[in-house]
Design a protein around this motif. Structure first.
Motif, PDB file in Angstrom:
ATOM      1  N   UNK A  34      14.767  26.390  14.407  1.00  0.00           N
ATOM      2  CA  UNK A  34      13.305  26.517  14.290  1.00  0.00           C
ATOM      3  C   UNK A  34      12.853  27.959  14.128  1.00  0.00           C
ATOM      4  N   UNK A  35      13.653  28.896  14.627  1.00  0.00           N
ATOM      5  CA  UNK A  35      13.279  30.309  14.542  1.00  0.00           C
ATOM      6  C   UNK A  35      13.580  30.913  13.173  1.00  0.00           C
ATOM      7  N   UNK A  36      14.432  30.243  12.393  1.00  0.00           N
ATOM      8  CA  UNK A  36      14.838  30.778  11.096  1.00  0.00           C
ATOM      9  C   UNK A  36      14.736  29.659  10.060  1.00  0.00           C
ATOM     10  N   UNK A  37      13.604  29.595   9.386  1.00  0.00           N
ATOM     11  CA  UNK A  37      13.405  28.510   8.441  1.00  0.00           C
ATOM     12  C   UNK A  37      12.554  28.964   7.257  1.00  0.00           C
ATOM     13  N   UNK A  38      12.610  28.161   6.191  1.00  0.00           N
ATOM     14  CA  UNK A  38      11.763  28.358   5.018  1.00  0.00           C
ATOM     15  C   UNK A  38      10.984  27.085   4.769  1.00  0.00           C
ATOM     16  N   UNK A  39       9.803  27.240   4.235  1.00  0.00           N
ATOM     17  CA  UNK A  39       8.953  26.093   3.919  1.00  0.00           C
ATOM     18  C   UNK A  39       8.798  25.971   2.413  1.00  0.00           C
ATOM     19  N   UNK A  40       8.884  24.728   1.922  1.00  0.00           N
ATOM     20  CA  UNK A  40       8.733  24.446   0.498  1.00  0.00           C
ATOM     21  C   UNK A  40       7.652  23.379   0.341  1.00  0.00           C
ATOM     22  N   UNK A  41       6.486  23.720  -0.175  1.00  0.00           N
ATOM     23  CA  UNK A  41       6.038  25.045  -0.610  1.00  0.00           C
ATOM     24  C   UNK A  41       5.686  25.931   0.579  1.00  0.00           C
ATOM     25  N   UNK A  42       5.455  27.214   0.300  1.00  0.00           N
ATOM     26  CA  UNK A  42       5.154  28.155   1.381  1.00  0.00           C
ATOM     27  C   UNK A  42       3.891  27.761   2.123  1.00  0.00           C
ATOM     28  N   UNK A  43       2.917  27.224   1.412  1.00  0.00           N
ATOM     29  CA  UNK A  43       1.693  26.726   2.039  1.00  0.00           C
ATOM     30  C   UNK A  43       1.201  25.551   1.227  1.00  0.00           C
ATOM     31  N   UNK A  89       0.827  -1.197   0.000  1.00  0.00           N
ATOM     32  CA  UNK A  89       0.000   0.000   0.000  1.00  0.00           C
ATOM     33  C   UNK A  89       0.871   1.260   0.000  1.00  0.00           C
ATOM     34  N   UNK A  90       1.945   1.241   0.791  1.00  0.00           N
ATOM     35  CA  UNK A  90       2.870   2.380   0.816  1.00  0.00           C
ATOM     36  C   UNK A  90       3.551   2.558  -0.539  1.00  0.00           C
ATOM     37  N   UNK A  91       3.951   1.448  -1.153  1.00  0.00           N
ATOM     38  CA  UNK A  91       4.642   1.520  -2.441  1.00  0.00           C
ATOM     39  C   UNK A  91       3.724   2.050  -3.535  1.00  0.00           C
ATOM     40  N   UNK A  92       2.424   1.743  -3.432  1.00  0.00           N
ATOM     41  CA  UNK A  92       1.483   2.156  -4.465  1.00  0.00           C
ATOM     42  C   UNK A  92       0.861   3.519  -4.195  1.00  0.00           C
ATOM     43  N   UNK A  93       0.963   4.008  -2.955  1.00  0.00           N
ATOM     44  CA  UNK A  93       0.294   5.256  -2.587  1.00  0.00           C
ATOM     45  C   UNK A  93       0.847   6.435  -3.385  1.00  0.00           C
ATOM     46  N   UNK A  94      -0.059   7.256  -3.869  1.00  0.00           N
ATOM     47  CA  UNK A  94       0.353   8.481  -4.559  1.00  0.00           C
ATOM     48  C   UNK A  94      -0.148   9.721  -3.864  1.00  0.00           C
ATOM     49  N   UNK A  95      -0.686   9.536  -2.655  1.00  0.00           N
ATOM     50  CA  UNK A  95      -1.295  10.666  -1.946  1.00  0.00           C
ATOM     51  C   UNK A  95      -0.614  10.971  -0.621  1.00  0.00           C
ATOM     52  N   UNK A  96       0.684  10.631  -0.508  1.00  0.00           N
ATOM     53  CA  UNK A  96       1.443  11.151   0.625  1.00  0.00           C
ATOM     54  C   UNK A  96       1.566  12.656   0.424  1.00  0.00           C
ATOM     55  N   UNK A  97       1.431  13.428   1.493  1.00  0.00           N
ATOM     56  CA  UNK A  97       1.523  14.889   1.391  1.00  0.00           C
ATOM     57  C   UNK A  97       2.790  15.339   2.101  1.00  0.00           C
ATOM     58  N   UNK A  98       3.635  16.074   1.376  1.00  0.00           N
ATOM     59  CA  UNK A  98       4.977  16.401   1.854  1.00  0.00           C
ATOM     60  C   UNK A  98       5.231  17.904   1.842  1.00  0.00           C
ATOM     61  N   UNK A  99       6.077  18.333   2.762  1.00  0.00           N
ATOM     62  CA  UNK A  99       6.571  19.712   2.771  1.00  0.00           C
ATOM     63  C   UNK A  99       7.993  19.687   3.316  1.00  0.00           C
TER      64      UNK A  99
END
Length: 994
Positions: free
Chosen positions: A127-136, A110-120
């Motif tokens: 932690x006080x100085x970071x960037x997020x990809x994507x921003x939201x 199921x993990x190998x076939x999953x295409x709907x993991x959501x990542x950032x």
């Protein structure tokens, strides 16, 4: 009992281990282990500790995953206990809830076939100085997408930027030191110039410094390595012993050369050898200090770095046109060209033999960004399927990766970047070649374009090139190395320089396309003649420039079923001189994808650094089946980082494969959006293409405008956003060439050939104050006076004085012919959207159209008045903008030949009453000032013209064009288009095509 996240993390870690060779080693990827971070008993869900790069943590949580982001951010800045390196990248993953119902092998599948993991991805030092990809929002994908994201996270974007800045600083200072050396020891500088095939200037000094810096960076990574490299002393050892000198460095480099790495160290050795010891000492100290800073950040694996800096430093861009493809653009192009389905099919990527049989070429390789990105992608796909990219490296270098460039330094940097993919693996040869350009013993050479000569396939003596291999330079027969129809993937960002007079006049060089390496006028003439011979009967065109010739070359070299992936001038999509190129692409390639950038300024609408002009990506698969459709993608801006380029490519590929794209014919509903998280980064649309007309959906930010323009041109109806199809309004449409007579090309008015004869019978001069010129001409632009529908000519044409009776007869005939094209109606060929107001104008007297304004002669002045008013209302502006070549910021160019096909209102189909109404509108408003095109949403005169023409001539309701009405929305949309807003420049230099 539900499966725990702990169990899911173990399963996910097991999957990730199999996606990359370096991760299959024990302890590189761990899951749910405590005491992995200094000063903390907390356990990262998954910790990636690949040697020589930054560690990466992956935090997971089942949806709704309330705490996953805070936990991910908290990992930044923590220190990995095993190697003492800080965590600069951490990935948050939201897991689908169904996974907690799976266990054992079912969970793995199921993990190998999953295409709907959501990542950032989060990057930063704390932690006080970071960037997020994507921003939201989130990036959706599967375990393989997570693997690729984690691989990119090992070299964070901010670190690459910092290192590039440091290298720029170090190389610039080193170039200054070389400049000082050149003053005192000109002979040494001459030897360096000889090695680099350049004359002494800032570019050559920066080239030399960059090559030396590259060698010092590699030196630090190779010292005390395996085998014979164990005898190589590090920079720090040399420094500590007090022997960091020219001679000691050369000793170590010769040790390295006995092992391998010729592309990197041989040219650096030859440069350092000719620098006197007293000058070498400060140079070495400066560059080794720079190398120290780079190695501190574990950037040996960053194939982008050296090439990026080299291109930042190169100065002679105009003649070489060696613009650098940004890493993010390369990631986008390669992501579209090399996929799990091509050039190998699914299931074949695991085969080392199949991978080694792939042949990838770049016949204008520059510093190697495209080739190295392609190589990285192939390695990823091979390892994702369970292969080992390191084991195929020698064969890939020897046979699979082919590159050519006219600059020795560029070819060597390309070879060094490819070597850097596996820096400790030995290989015997490479196919990265420096090809001759300019004067040679047998005459002149054209660089890679010599490969267009089919006869020279058999001539293995007359043509050869130096190939940069692991053990030294060798003479490689390019006809053997680069035969026709053999490449699986042909990638290029070729030079764009034009060989025609327009470009020459701008920069003061007879034939700019051939002016590199200080070629003489005679050499340039011979090169131009040779190119003309080689391109006869092909789709190449002089006005399209060198890029159109490289397109012909690429087509010849790619094999049936192979993929073409090019960075090209935006004019390929709509320029008239590119028509034969478009016809060739439509005839021989399918699955065509064309990507452009909406962009406001020149720098924002190109995929290369510093071109200042619009570009497009062209990707297609060679086939015997012609294409009638293509996928058009318009991005809001150039991708800033490789991650964004890769993500965009994945989305585009999935949309085209699923055929889930809006079509240009679907009505005014817009295109299919592309996202990076929740950020809209562009849109895509499926559209028909023709082998005889422009491919117009380029640099269009709002595809509903393109769909409205299409309905007008193809279906002869006004169907605008918010209108139902049943509300569409039929209008008579034709083309300019059908409606009237287009005036002459400006060179036929006043050009005087250098070889004698009469082409243009007139001499152009300003109109004298208080005079009435016999032959008035609208010749050049003056935006402040061109704000009304009606204005007089600013120039006059005077017939040339003949030298004899024959010349008099020719001049008299041409004067009469040109005066016969004079009209009241004139078309703005180089419409500067952000400073000019009128795309078409009316002169009180019949006037010859000139360089800026070309005449359109209709049957009556009333028809010409109607056409001028139509062209200046919003509906006319929409057509002009959509069909123009938007290669330059804030400007739309429509040359004389392209003007012939421009869709326009058929004023001859109007009734006498309608024509009278249109003529009266012009007479009533002829002195009313219009605002520039980019301000049409707040232009009261434009709105008044809209209202009167649509109601009094077309008979539409008043509400259609009033504020808040249907046409008002088009005004708002057009005014927001980046290609209309532009960079607020008023430069209107001629870029006419005949």
């Amino acid at each position: 009992m539900p499966t725990t996240e702990h169990t899911i993390n173990d399963a996910l870690a097991a999957l990730l281990r199999e996606t990359r060779r370096a991760w299959r080693t024990a302890d590189v990827i761990s899951s749910e282990n405590t005491a992995m971070l200094v000063g903390s008993n907390k356990r990262p869900d998954i910790l990636l500790l690949e040697p020589s790069v930054s560690p990466v943590t992956i935090e997971t949580e089942l949806v709704p995953a309330i705490t996953v982001e805070s936990e991910t951010i908290a990992r930044l800045g923590e220190i990995a206990r095993v190697n003492g390196r800080p965590i600069l990248s951490s990935i948050a993953v939201r897991l689908p809830e169904r996974l907690k119902k799976c266990a054992g092998t079912v969970l793995q599948k199921e993990l190998a076939a999953a295409g709907d993991l959501e990542m950032a991805l989060y990057t930063g030092s704390s932690p006080e100085s970071h960037r997020r990809w994507p921003q939201s929002g989130w990036i959706a994908g599967g375990a393989t997408d997570l693997s690729i994201l984690a691989q990119s996270a090992t070299v964070p974007p901010d670190i690459i930027e910092q290192a590039a800045d440091r290298l720029v600083e170090g190389v610039s200072e080193a170039a200054g030191l070389i400049g000082e050396m050149a003053q005192a020891h000109p002979g040494s500088m001459q030897e360096i110039c000889k090695e680099l095939h350049q004359h002494d200037d800032e570019q050559t000094r920066r080239m030399a410094a960059t090559i030396l810096a590259n060698a010092f960076v590699f030196h630090d990574g190779l010292a005390r390595g395996p085998g014979q490299l164990s005898q190589v002393l590090s920079i720090e050892e040399l420094r500590g012993s007090g022997s960091l000198s020219k001679s000691s460095v050369l000793v170590e480099w010769r040790k390295i050369l006995k092992v391998n790495y010729w592309p990197i160290f041989d040219i650096a050795r030859r440069i350092l050898e000719v620098i006197p010891g007293s000058d070498a000492k400060p140079l070495i100290h400066r560059l080794t200090a720079t190398a120290d800073k780079l190695v501190e950040n574990r950037l040996m694996r960053s194939h982008d770095l050296t090439g990026a800096v080299f291109q930042k430093l190169i100065a002679d861009r105009k003649f070489l046109a060696a613009y650098y493809t940004t890493p993010a653009s390369a990631a986008l192009l390669i992501g579209l060209a090399i996929t799990p389905e091509r050039p190998l099919e699914n299931g074949q990527w695991a085969s080392a033999g199949k991978v080694k049989s792939i042949r990838i070429g770049d016949l204008a390789c520059g510093t190697g960004t495209l080739l190295s990105t392609a190589y990285q992608r192939i390695g990823q796909l091979h390892e994702l399927a369970g292969g080992d990219s390191e084991s195929v490296h020698p064969d890939m270098m020897a046979n699979a990766l082919v590159g050519c460039d006219v600059l020795p330094a560029a070819a060597h940097l390309t070879a060094s970047m490819l070597s850097g993919a596996h820096p400790t693996v030995k290989y015997q040869r490479s196919c990265i070649m420096t090809v001759a350009f300019g004067k040679v013993s047998s005459g002149v050479a054209l660089g890679s374009l010599e490969l267009l000569d089919p006869q020279k396939k058999l001539d293995i003596v007359a043509i050869s090139a130096k190939a940069a291999g692991a053990g030294g330079e060798s003479e490689a027969d390019t006809w053997t190395e680069i035969p026709d129809a053999t490449f699986d993937v042909l990638i290029m960002n070729p030079p764009f320089t034009r060989s025609t007079g327009h470009e020459a006049k701008k920069i003061g060089v007879p034939r700019p396309m051939f002016a590199a390496f200080s070629s003489t006028k005679e050499e340039q003439r011979l090169m131009a003649a040779a190119t003309k011979r080689l391109t006869k009967g092909t789709s190449a065109h002089g006005n399209a420039g060198e890029a159109s010739i490289f397109l012909v070359l690429a087509d010849r070299k790619v094999k049936p079923g192979g993929v073409l992936a090019l960075v090209m001038p935006l004019s390929l999509m709509s320029g008239k001189s590119w028509q034969a190129s478009r016809a060739m692409l439509a005839k021989y390639y399918n699955g065509l994808i064309l990507v452009s950038i909406a962009g406001h300024t020149g720098d924002e609408m190109s995929f290369s650094a510093d071109t200042g002009m619009g570009e497009c990506l062209v990707v297609g698969r060679k086939t015997s089946t012609p294409s009638s459709r293509a996928t058009f993608v318009v991005l809001g801006e150039r991708p800033a980082y490789p991650l964004m380029g890769t993500t965009a490519a994945t989305q585009i590929r999935r949309l085209t494969e699923s055929k889930d794209l809006r079509r240009l014919e679907d009505g005014t509903v817009g295109g299919t959006p592309l996202h990076f998280g929740t950020q809209l980064i562009g849109q895509a649309i499926d559209a028909p293409i023709s082998d005889s007309n422009a491919w117009n959906p380029s640099r269009v930010a709002d595809f509903s405008l393109a769909q409205a323009a299409y309905q007008f041109a193809a279906n002869h109806r006004i169907w605008l956003p918010t209108m139902r199809e049943s509300e569409a309004i039929a209008v008579p449409i034709t083309t300019v060439q059908t409606l009237g007579e287009i005036g002459p090309y400006h060179a036929d008015i006043n050009f005087s050939p250098s070889g004698g004869g009469i082409r243009g019978p007139f001499i152009i001069s300003d109109v004298r104050v208080g005079s009435a010129p016999t032959y008035p001409v609208l010749w050049s632009h003056d935006a402040p006076r061109e704000t009304t529908l009606v204005f007089d000519a600013e120039s006059e044409a005077q017939p040339r004085k003949p030298k004899n009776a024959n010349e008099k007869a020719v001049i008299d005939y041409k004067v009469a012919a040109i005066w016969g094209t004079a009209s009241h109606c004139h078309f703005n060929q180089n419409f500067q959207f952000n400073s000019q107001a009128t795309p078409m104008q009316f002169t009180p007297r019949r006037t010859i159209g000139g360089r800026a304004w070309i005449s359109i002669r209709l049957d009556t002045p009333e028809q010409e008045k109607a056409l001028v008013v139509w062209a200046n209302i919003t509906l006319g502006l929409l057509q002009h903008w959509y069909h123009a070549n938007k290669e330059q910021a804030g400007r739309g160019n429509i040359g004389r030949t392209a003007l012939a096909d421009l869709p326009i209102l058929d004023v001859k189909a109007l009734t006498a009453k309608q024509l009278g109404a249109a003529a009266k509108i012009l007479d009533d408003t002829k002195s009313d000032c219009l605002l520039p095109f980019n301000e049409l949403d707040k232009d009261p005169t434009r709105q008044k013209l809209d209202e009167r023409f649509t109601t009094e001539v077309l008979g539409l309701p008043v509400a259609f064009s009033q504020a808040g009405g249907t046409l008002d929305l088009i005004r708002l949309k057009l005014a927001q288009e980046p290609s209309v807003q532009g960079g607020k420049t008023t430069d209107i230099t001629d870029t006419n095509e005949e």
